[in-house]
Design an enzyme around this catalytic site. Sequence first.
Site, short mmCIF file in Angstrom:
data_model
loop_
_atom_site.label_atom_id
_atom_site.label_comp_id
_atom_site.label_asym_id
_atom_site.label_seq_id
_atom_site.Cartn_x
_atom_site.Cartn_y
_atom_site.Cartn_z
N GLU A 1 9.53 -4.13 18.28
CA GLU A 1 8.95 -2.83 17.93
C GLU A 1 9.70 -1.68 18.59
OE1 GLU A 1 5.00 -3.09 19.44
OE2 GLU A 1 4.19 -4.14 17.68
N HIS A 2 9.77 -0.57 17.88
CA HIS A 2 10.15 0.69 18.51
C HIS A 2 9.03 1.06 19.48
CE1 HIS A 2 10.99 4.97 19.05
NE2 HIS A 2 12.21 4.74 18.58
N PRO A 3 9.36 1.62 20.64
CA PRO A 3 8.28 1.90 21.61
C PRO A 3 7.28 2.95 21.18
CG PRO A 3 10.39 2.74 22.40
CD PRO A 3 10.69 1.89 21.20
N ARG B 1 -1.67 0.71 16.13
CA ARG B 1 -0.51 -0.11 15.81
C ARG B 1 -0.91 -1.53 15.39
NH1 ARG B 1 4.40 -0.32 19.95
NH2 ARG B 1 5.46 1.00 18.42
#
Length: 395
Positions: free
Chosen positions: A235-237, A290
Amino acid sequence: MLPVLSGLRVIAVEQYGAGPYGSMQLADLGAEVIKIENPADGGDMARRVGPFFFGDGDKSDDSQFFHSFNRNKKSVTLDLKKPAAREVLHRLAARSDALFDNLRGDLPAKLGLTYSDLAVANPRIVCVHLSAYGRDGSRAHWPGYDYLMQAEAGYLSLTGEPGGPPSRMGLSIVDLMTGLFAAFALVSGVLAARESGKGRDLDVSLFDTAVQNLAYLATWYLNSGHVQGREPHSEHPSLVPSQLYRTRDGFIFIMCNKEKFWPVLCERLGRPEWAADPRFRSFKDRLANRDEVNRLLDEALSAHPTAEWLAHFAGQVPAAPVNDLKAALDNPFVAERGGIRDYDHVRMVAGPVRDSAADPPSHAAPALGADTDAVLRDCGFSDGEIAALRADQVI
């Protein structure tokens, strides 16, 4: 027209990966890169790095690894530890724009490769030094390599799945980027020298590059105290969705890194209502939710194979297949882009810079010392002088 760096002459005292990769970028753009190799050591040790060779297998010095970093260069043998080598080096420097080395930090001064050493021969010469930890400070004499930098600069804490062991990146990314920074520094230094008439020393280290590459993660820690760790599924942070998702037959990587892509993704998935859902409306909303976003996307994307989704997204949603190395290089788009080229007898990935006015050079890496006599004659050495240098094992 000639390639953009035609007329740039670089002496490269280099070995193995980072330095040769950087100077190869210059050579690919037309620079004359004269690679200095010590005949007493059999030249650049990368010539003997396996497991794949041309010629006589593991008895050969014609390593495929070596070719990957040294195409379009010339090779001159010169033992810089011999006193007579200093005259050869200075006559080369007098006709060159730059010297580029990637030695341990304490060695350039010992071997006479700094600006103060070479300015007497050429006050305009630019000396670029690529080392592990810099040429000054407590670690100047330390050897160092890419994976060590990845470990100390925190990369292993950012790579892999949460709860897993520390993992390095699959490529020697610190070597490659340090080579690029050094090439950029060299061209910048030569531009300044041509304007001012005076050269200088420029330093780039693996360690400084590794830390610099932390980029926004470093800014987050230094200003907000946030220590980024591993994220699941790559994942992108902070941007959602921007990660790996499951499909019917494997995985797909989706990156909705602009707000405009989220509604398009929802529409292409047949779920336009998700775009209007207040839980998912903005990056901030999706980050807060998320887990639910990812659950819904995994469920929807699992309905079809990766190839079908890529065709369906048709460039409207930023997405990519998750390839192995074979699939990556056999990709038809690589062929469409001319991404694989023949360099004499060696097939390699082409350089990424496309010159609209000139074709790049396309020569395989040189044999050890292949250009020694020609380069020395160009510097004014007679055949007798060259023979004497060879007899004394200077070249």
